[in-house]
Scaffold this motif. Structure first.
Motif, mmCIF file in Angstrom:
data_model
loop_
_atom_site.group_PDB
_atom_site.id
_atom_site.type_symbol
_atom_site.label_atom_id
_atom_site.label_comp_id
_atom_site.label_asym_id
_atom_site.label_seq_id
_atom_site.Cartn_x
_atom_site.Cartn_y
_atom_site.Cartn_z
ATOM 1 N N VAL A 199 0.853 -1.183 0.000
ATOM 2 C CA VAL A 199 0.000 0.000 0.000
ATOM 3 C C VAL A 199 0.892 1.236 0.000
ATOM 4 C CG1 VAL A 199 -1.910 -1.120 1.200
ATOM 5 C CG2 VAL A 199 -0.121 0.031 2.534
ATOM 6 N N SER A 200 0.273 2.401 -0.177
ATOM 7 C CA SER A 200 1.007 3.659 -0.109
ATOM 8 C C SER A 200 1.237 4.053 1.350
ATOM 9 C CB SER A 200 0.217 4.763 -0.811
ATOM 10 O OG SER A 200 -0.952 5.057 -0.066
ATOM 11 N N ARG A 201 2.152 5.001 1.545
ATOM 12 C CA ARG A 201 2.366 5.528 2.897
ATOM 13 C C ARG A 201 1.104 6.195 3.428
ATOM 14 N NH1 ARG A 201 7.016 9.612 2.799
ATOM 15 N NH2 ARG A 201 6.099 10.093 0.778
ATOM 16 N N LEU A 202 0.331 6.817 2.539
ATOM 17 C CA LEU A 202 -0.909 7.464 2.960
ATOM 18 C C LEU A 202 -1.853 6.455 3.600
ATOM 19 C CD1 LEU A 202 -1.671 9.685 -0.171
ATOM 20 C CD2 LEU A 202 -0.323 10.262 1.833
ATOM 21 N N THR A 203 -2.046 5.325 2.913
ATOM 22 C CA THR A 203 -2.967 4.295 3.410
ATOM 23 C C THR A 203 -2.468 3.725 4.726
ATOM 24 O OG1 THR A 203 -3.680 3.722 1.180
ATOM 25 C CG2 THR A 203 -4.050 2.075 2.887
ATOM 26 N N LEU A 204 -1.164 3.473 4.816
ATOM 27 C CA LEU A 204 -0.629 2.905 6.055
ATOM 28 C C LEU A 204 -0.816 3.875 7.215
ATOM 29 C CD1 LEU A 204 0.873 0.507 7.332
ATOM 30 C CD2 LEU A 204 2.945 1.847 7.079
ATOM 31 N N ARG A 205 -0.615 5.148 6.971
ATOM 32 C CA ARG A 205 -0.765 6.113 8.063
ATOM 33 C C ARG A 205 -2.219 6.245 8.499
ATOM 34 N NH1 ARG A 205 3.795 10.413 6.061
ATOM 35 N NH2 ARG A 205 5.491 8.904 6.225
ATOM 36 N N GLU A 206 -3.142 6.119 7.554
ATOM 37 C CA GLU A 206 -4.557 6.079 7.954
ATOM 38 C C GLU A 206 -4.783 4.902 8.893
ATOM 39 O OE1 GLU A 206 -7.271 8.237 4.573
ATOM 40 O OE2 GLU A 206 -6.883 6.106 4.313
ATOM 41 N N ALA A 207 -4.191 3.757 8.561
ATOM 42 C CA ALA A 207 -4.362 2.567 9.398
ATOM 43 C C ALA A 207 -3.761 2.781 10.790
ATOM 44 C CB ALA A 207 -3.721 1.351 8.734
ATOM 45 N N MET A 208 -2.561 3.356 10.859
ATOM 46 C CA MET A 208 -1.910 3.570 12.155
ATOM 47 C C MET A 208 -2.707 4.542 13.023
ATOM 48 S SD MET A 208 0.750 1.605 12.345
ATOM 49 C CE MET A 208 -0.247 0.421 11.419
ATOM 50 N N ILE A 261 -14.372 7.441 7.165
ATOM 51 C CA ILE A 261 -13.474 7.740 6.055
ATOM 52 C C ILE A 261 -12.294 8.589 6.528
ATOM 53 C CG2 ILE A 261 -13.320 8.915 3.818
ATOM 54 C CD1 ILE A 261 -16.277 8.266 3.430
ATOM 55 N N GLY A 262 -11.104 8.250 6.031
ATOM 56 C CA GLY A 262 -9.906 9.000 6.401
ATOM 57 C C GLY A 262 -9.727 10.248 5.550
ATOM 58 N N ALA A 263 -8.898 11.176 6.046
ATOM 59 C CA ALA A 263 -8.708 12.459 5.370
ATOM 60 C C ALA A 263 -8.034 12.316 4.011
ATOM 61 C CB ALA A 263 -7.886 13.396 6.261
ATOM 62 N N PHE A 264 -7.143 11.337 3.845
ATOM 63 C CA PHE A 264 -6.489 11.155 2.549
ATOM 64 C C PHE A 264 -7.514 10.745 1.495
ATOM 65 C CE2 PHE A 264 -2.724 9.996 5.300
ATOM 66 C CZ PHE A 264 -2.047 11.174 5.062
ATOM 67 N N GLU A 265 -8.313 9.725 1.829
ATOM 68 C CA GLU A 265 -9.327 9.228 0.896
ATOM 69 C C GLU A 265 -10.330 10.333 0.554
ATOM 70 O OE1 GLU A 265 -12.343 5.375 0.611
ATOM 71 O OE2 GLU A 265 -11.484 5.943 2.545
ATOM 72 N N LEU A 266 -10.731 11.069 1.568
ATOM 73 C CA LEU A 266 -11.710 12.134 1.382
ATOM 74 C C LEU A 266 -11.146 13.254 0.502
ATOM 75 C CD1 LEU A 266 -14.495 13.245 2.193
ATOM 76 C CD2 LEU A 266 -13.402 14.281 4.187
ATOM 77 N N ALA A 304 2.321 15.944 8.105
ATOM 78 C CA ALA A 304 1.862 16.040 9.493
ATOM 79 C C ALA A 304 1.749 14.689 10.166
ATOM 80 C CB ALA A 304 0.519 16.763 9.547
ATOM 81 N N THR A 305 1.675 13.620 9.388
ATOM 82 C CA THR A 305 1.534 12.277 9.972
ATOM 83 C C THR A 305 2.824 11.472 9.863
ATOM 84 O OG1 THR A 305 0.585 11.518 7.868
ATOM 85 C CG2 THR A 305 -0.945 12.122 9.610
ATOM 86 N N GLU A 306 3.948 12.150 9.638
ATOM 87 C CA GLU A 306 5.245 11.470 9.589
ATOM 88 C C GLU A 306 5.674 11.164 11.019
ATOM 89 O OE1 GLU A 306 8.009 11.329 7.158
ATOM 90 O OE2 GLU A 306 6.841 11.718 5.380
ATOM 91 N N ILE A 307 5.007 10.216 11.655
ATOM 92 C CA ILE A 307 5.245 9.920 13.074
ATOM 93 C C ILE A 307 6.644 9.340 13.284
ATOM 94 C CG2 ILE A 307 4.499 8.512 15.018
ATOM 95 C CD1 ILE A 307 1.729 8.446 13.666
ATOM 96 N N ASP A 308 6.948 8.292 12.548
ATOM 97 C CA ASP A 308 8.144 7.508 12.815
ATOM 98 C C ASP A 308 9.402 8.232 12.375
ATOM 99 O OD1 ASP A 308 9.624 5.384 13.609
ATOM 100 O OD2 ASP A 308 8.972 4.013 12.047
ATOM 101 N N ARG A 309 9.451 8.632 11.104
ATOM 102 C CA ARG A 309 10.709 9.121 10.543
ATOM 103 C C ARG A 309 11.072 10.509 11.056
ATOM 104 N NH1 ARG A 309 12.245 11.891 5.907
ATOM 105 N NH2 ARG A 309 10.126 11.942 5.097
#
Length: 251
Positions: A44-53, A87-92, A225-230
């Protein structure tokens, strides 16, 4: 008979990781694999993974620790289900980019002098909201709805209004937007002015492009804004390096 809809990608990730937590593969206190590994694993993309996290954070399954990563929490009996996240903000925002791009293009053809004046007034309010650092961003919503109204197409107004309503109703979307605001992201005045100028000039192609460019940058800002880890890890490492240099310089 209609086949059941496939689950959203971020929900499929949550379901899988939730099962792995339940079966003990990841125990409370364990750190989840880094983002890069999970992106490759789930394809998946980073966007999708961050929505999941972020969804798993809302559900109480994990917590993000600054400069360290994402860790499994002690399980609670009242955990939410992935279907409660909506629904997540990326998808929206991806949907808005498609719909509102066409809304702006149509408005460039149909808008009259009154519509342009109303948009200019809303843009002035947006500037004032940014200066006062208001969180509701009412003028931002009004600007986009005014464009839809300028199309003279009630169906377009309904679709744009619904997308904005979902933005404020979805727990996952609101959590992501909250992070974006904490990171200092505000409605981009220059972007909105470019959209308005194209509509006022009757430039349908330019209006479509300006709107799509604007919402593309919104997605980029959400990603940042959702770059938590890196990002947090890099900041922590940089701070530690500065401390070491400072200690060395005083010895």
């Amino acid at each position: 008979m209609t086949a059941p809809a496939a689950p959203k990608l971020y929900r499929a990730i949550i379901d899988t990781l939730q099962d792995e937590i339940a079966t003990g593969k990841y125990k409370p206190g364990d750190r989840l694999p880094p983002e890069r590994e999970l992106v490759e694993r789930f394809e998946v993309s980073r966007l999708t993974l961050r929505e999941a996290m972020i969804g798993m954070e809302i559900m109480g399954l994990v917590e993000a620790r600054r400069g360290s990563g994402v860790y499994v929490t002690e399980r609670s009996a009242d955990i939410l289900s992935p279907s409660d996240l909506d629904i997540g903000a990326f998808e929206l925002t991806e949907a808005r980019r498609l719909v509102e791009g066409e809304s702006a293009a149509l408005a460039a053809v149909t808008a009259n002098a009154g519509d342009i004046a109303a948009l200019r007034e809303v843009l002035d309010r947006m500037v004032a909201e940014n200066e006062r650092e208001l969180e509701d961003e009412v003028a931002d919503r009004d600007f986009h709805l005014r464009i839809a109204e300028a199309t003279r197409n009630d169906a377009m107004v309904l679709v744009v209004q619904t997308l904005w309503d979902v933005r404020h109703r979805s727990p996952l979307s609101m959590k992501m937007l909250e992070r974006s605001r904490r990171a200092g992201v505000k409605p981009r005045i220059d972007d909105h002015r470019a959209i308005l100028d194209a509509i006022a000039a009757g430039d349908a192609h330019g209006a479509r492009k300006a709107m799509r460019d604007h919402l593309g940058r919104v997605i980029d800002h959400l990603l940042t804004a959702t770059e938590i880890d890196r990002i947090e890890r890099v900041r922590a490492e940089a701070a530690e390096l500065r401390n070491r240099v400072s200690r060395f310089a005083t010895t």
